[in-house]
Design a protein around this motif. Sequence first.
Motif, short mmCIF file in Angstrom:
data_model
loop_
_atom_site.label_atom_id
_atom_site.label_comp_id
_atom_site.label_asym_id
_atom_site.label_seq_id
_atom_site.Cartn_x
_atom_site.Cartn_y
_atom_site.Cartn_z
N LEU A 1 20.26 -24.38 7.93
CA LEU A 1 20.01 -23.59 9.14
C LEU A 1 21.15 -22.61 9.42
CD1 LEU A 1 18.45 -26.56 11.07
CD2 LEU A 1 17.23 -24.61 10.13
N HIS A 2 22.37 -23.00 9.10
CA HIS A 2 23.50 -22.08 9.24
C HIS A 2 24.46 -22.32 8.09
CE1 HIS A 2 22.14 -21.11 13.26
NE2 HIS A 2 22.04 -22.40 13.51
N GLU A 3 24.96 -21.21 7.50
CA GLU A 3 25.92 -21.43 6.41
C GLU A 3 27.20 -20.62 6.51
OE1 GLU A 3 24.51 -20.56 2.45
OE2 GLU A 3 22.78 -19.48 3.27
N SER A 4 27.22 -19.53 7.33
CA SER A 4 28.51 -18.83 7.42
C SER A 4 29.39 -19.56 8.43
CB SER A 4 28.32 -17.37 7.81
OG SER A 4 28.26 -17.25 9.22
N ARG A 5 30.69 -19.58 8.16
CA ARG A 5 31.60 -20.31 9.06
C ARG A 5 31.57 -19.72 10.47
NH1 ARG A 5 34.59 -23.28 5.01
NH2 ARG A 5 32.81 -23.49 3.67
N THR A 6 31.40 -18.38 10.55
CA THR A 6 31.35 -17.73 11.86
C THR A 6 30.16 -18.26 12.65
OG1 THR A 6 31.97 -15.83 10.54
CG2 THR A 6 31.61 -15.43 12.89
N GLN A 7 28.99 -18.29 11.99
CA GLN A 7 27.79 -18.81 12.65
C GLN A 7 27.98 -20.26 13.07
OE1 GLN A 7 24.49 -18.63 9.97
NE2 GLN A 7 23.58 -16.84 10.96
N ILE A 8 28.54 -21.06 12.17
CA ILE A 8 28.71 -22.49 12.45
C ILE A 8 29.63 -22.68 13.66
CG2 ILE A 8 29.66 -24.65 11.54
CD1 ILE A 8 28.58 -23.79 8.78
N ARG A 9 30.70 -21.88 13.70
CA ARG A 9 31.61 -21.95 14.85
C ARG A 9 30.88 -21.64 16.15
NH1 ARG A 9 35.68 -19.70 11.92
NH2 ARG A 9 37.25 -21.29 11.56
#
Length: 361
Positions: free
Chosen positions: A204-212
Motif C-alpha cells: 500500500l505504501h513503499e516510499s519512506r516519505t509516504q510511510i512517514r
Amino acid sequence: LKRSYRNTIRNKRLLVLINPFGGQGTAMTRYKTYSSPILTAARCRVEEVETKYRGHAAEIIENMERLEQNCDAIVCCSGDGIPHEVFNGLSKRTNAAAAFKVPVCQLPCGSGNALCLNLVGSNDLSFATLSAVKGIPISVDLCSLTQDNKRYITFLSQALGMIADCDLGTENMRWMGESRFTVGLIMRVLAGAKYPCRVSVRILHESRTQIRQVYLEHKNKEHTSTSEHTQLPDLKYGTVHDPVPEDWKSIDSSSLAVFYVGKMPWMSSDALFFPAALPRDGYLDMVIIDSSIPKKEIFSILLGVAEGKHFDSKYLHYYKVDAYRIEPKAHSGYISIDGESFSFAPFQVELHSGLGTMLSR
Ligand code: ADP
Ligand code: MG
C-alpha cells in the motif's frame, strides 16, 4: 491522567495464565513476588491457571464457560507465546467477535515480551501489573494466517530467515534470556545465511516519505474498543491454496537474508524493528533485507535497529502492506509466528482492522 482513569473498572475480574516454561522458567516466582501483591492491593478478583503444555492456554480460552461475561481481562504471565495462544483460542469460540472484546494484556515473564513493551511502554513487571489494573481497552488490528489447510490468528510478527532462526534456533540458549536473539543473529550474519523464497504482496505504501506521512496521520488517533466486527471476518483474499490475486507484487529472491513482518514497533526492548508500525493503523510493516548487500551494511542495519535508525537505510526494503504470501524454496528452515514455531511451508496473511482488544496504559 484523565485519559488513563477513564473506562477503568474497579475490582477487575482477571484470568491470569502463567507459563512456567517461558523465559528463564521463573514466571511463577516473579508473579508471586511482583504481581500478585499489586493485584491483591487493588482488590482484583483473580483466577490463576498454570499452563501445563504448549497449546494449553488456547484450549482453556476456547472452552471456558461464559468468558465474555465473567472476565474483565485475560492476563498472560509469559512471553508472547501465551497471548498468541489466547487470540487463537478466542478465534475458535462460537461467538468469536464478542470474545475478541475481552482485553488481553501481558505480565512480561518470557524472553520475548513485545506485547507489553508496545502497549505499556516498558517491560518492568510491577509497572505492567499496575497497567493491568488501571489500563484501558483499546482495539487493535489482528491478522489471519493460513497454512496447511488451517487458519490461525497472529497479533505480532511473522518471520522467515535470520530473524526466525534467532527466535527459534536459539532454544538451546534460553539461559541467556533476551540476549539469545542478538547472539544468534551475529552468528548468522557472519555465516552469510541465505533463504530463497517467493514473496507475493499487496503493497500500500513503499516510499519512506509516504510511510512517514501515514505514520504521522495515524499516530495520535484514539481507538477505543468499538470494533465493527460481529463474527470472525471472512478471508478477503482466500487462503494460501488459492491463486495469488493479480494485483499483488511478486518478489523472487534466491538470496534473502531477512523477511520480517510486524504489527507493532518494538520486537524486544533493544529492537525498534518497525519504527512506523502502529497497533491500529490497518497496515502490517514488512522489512526485507537481501544477503547480497555488503556484510558491513547488514551489521550497520542491525546496529541501527536498537533505535529504529535502520529505517533510513537504502539497503533494506520497508513496505506498508495489508496482505501477503510467502513461499520458501529451501527444504527446511524456521518460520516464526509471534515467536512460535510453525511448519516450514508456504503461508498467507491478511489483516483485520480493529478485530482484537488489548489493555493499554
Ligand atoms: P518465551 O518468550 O520465553 O518464548 P513464551 O511465553 O512465548 O516464552 O512461551 C514459550 C512456549 O512455551 C510457548 O510455545 C508456549 O505455548 C509454551 N508453553 C506453555 N506452557 C508450557 C509448559 N507448561 N511447558 C512447556 N511449554 C509450555
Ligand atoms: Mg515466545
